[in-house]
Design an enzyme around this catalytic site. Structure first.
Site, PDB file in Angstrom:
ATOM      1  N   THR A   1       1.016  -1.505  -0.063  1.00  0.00           N
ATOM      2  CA  THR A   1       0.163  -0.013  -0.353  1.00  0.00           C
ATOM      3  C   THR A   1       0.583   1.167   0.306  1.00  0.00           C
ATOM      4  OG1 THR A   1       0.176   0.246   2.200  1.00  0.00           O
ATOM      5  CG2 THR A   1      -1.543  -1.316   1.390  1.00  0.00           C
TER       6      THR A   1
ATOM      7  N   ILE B   1       3.157  -0.701   4.540  1.00  0.00           N
ATOM      8  CA  ILE B   1       2.830  -0.255   4.790  1.00  0.00           C
ATOM      9  C   ILE B   1       4.058   1.020   4.804  1.00  0.00           C
ATOM     10  CG2 ILE B   1       1.514   1.336   6.672  1.00  0.00           C
ATOM     11  CD1 ILE B   1       0.139  -1.044   7.437  1.00  0.00           C
TER      12      ILE B   1
ATOM     13  N   ILE C   1       7.608  -2.847   6.634  1.00  0.00           N
ATOM     14  CA  ILE C   1       7.772  -1.138   6.626  1.00  0.00           C
ATOM     15  C   ILE C   1       7.805  -0.363   4.966  1.00  0.00           C
ATOM     16  CG2 ILE C   1      10.183  -0.741   7.260  1.00  0.00           C
ATOM     17  CD1 ILE C   1       6.633   0.959   8.504  1.00  0.00           C
ATOM     18  N   LYS C   2       7.175   0.733   4.199  1.00  0.00           N
ATOM     19  CA  LYS C   2       8.418   0.939   3.237  1.00  0.00           C
ATOM     20  C   LYS C   2       8.389   2.479   3.771  1.00  0.00           C
ATOM     21  CE  LYS C   2       5.731   1.038  -0.366  1.00  0.00           C
ATOM     22  NZ  LYS C   2       4.334   1.572  -1.095  1.00  0.00           N
ATOM     23  N   ILE C   3       9.913   2.902   3.523  1.00  0.00           N
ATOM     24  CA  ILE C   3      10.812   3.910   3.879  1.00  0.00           C
ATOM     25  C   ILE C   3      10.691   4.767   2.869  1.00  0.00           C
ATOM     26  CG2 ILE C   3      12.694   5.306   5.413  1.00  0.00           C
ATOM     27  CD1 ILE C   3      10.824   3.559   6.859  1.00  0.00           C
TER      28      ILE C   3
END
Ligand code: E4P
Length: 217
Positions: free
Chosen positions: A25, A57, A83-85
């Site tokens: 997402t 996310i 986690i998307k950074i």
């Protein structure tokens, strides 16, 4: 393969094929699900996934501290969350900090448009980099060249970072990305449907159906 969506109906439609390693997402996709918070959407998606599937996310924040805090909040919800950074100055620092503190956390460096960004994300210990293929194409960048150079570089460096191609507007971009060296891709539900529907195959199958009628034992 991952599904790039925050829409429950789309996920439910594709899950039975058992292709999915998870769902990705981003804040734009979440905003499309009107009236639902990020927390609610995440819970709903996680209720559909098994223990091996991942939900990605994206952490957001104006400052490094805000980005770090949001990443911690997101990761505290479920062990299946990766986690998307964003791969910018704040993001590179947060990636390294998270990896150092919690090596088990899976991190995807997002908004990748160059080999340079991928190199820095790999040095920070990211598990994936997500090159934005169609957004590159829109800017006249040679996406497949950038992806194959990234794959060559990662191999040469011996880093375990994987390439997860993202941002596709047609199915040729997807296969070209995989052939160029991406190990994973995240695809919209619309494009998964296009990949399944081959007109020549449909015509052949219909003819077989017609000839089979009345011919079954
Ligand atoms: C996934 O990680 C990206 O956020 C997404 O693929 C971007 O896609 P878009 O360019 O279609 O918005």
């Amino acid at each position: 393969m991952f599904l790039d969506t925050a829409n429950i109906t789309e996920i439910e439609a594709i899950l039975p094929f058992q292709w999915l390693s998870g769902v990705t997402t981003n804040p734009t996709l979440l905003a499309k699900e009107k009236g639902k918070t990020r927390a609610i959407i995440s819970r709903e998606i996680l209720s559909l996934l098994d223990e091996n599937q991942r939900l990605f996310i994206q952490a957001t924040g104006e400052t490094q501290a805000e980005l770090y805090e949001d990443a911690q909040t997101i990761l505290s919800k479920d062990a299946r969350i990766a986690i998307k950074i964003p791969a910018d100055q704040n993001g590179f620092c947060v990636m390294a900090q998270l990896k150092q503190e919690r090596p088990d956390v899976e991190i995807l460096a997002t908004a990748i448009f160059s080999v340079e960004q991928s190199y820095l994300a790999a040095l920070a210990g990211c598990d994936w980099v997500a090159p934005y293929v169609n957004r590159m194409a829109n800017q006249g960048l040679h996406a497949t060249r950038i992806i194959s150079d990234t794959a060559t570089l990662f191999k040469q460096l011996g880093v375990p970072t994987k390439i997860l191609g993202a941002s596709f507007k047609n199915t040729a971009q997807i296969t070209e990305t995989l052939i160029a060296g991406a190990t994973d891709v995240t695809i919209s539900a619309d494009l998964v449907e296009v990949m399944m529907a081959n007109k020549l195959a449909t015509d052949s199958i219909q003819t077989f159906q017609l000839h089979a009628k009345g011919g079954r034992i």
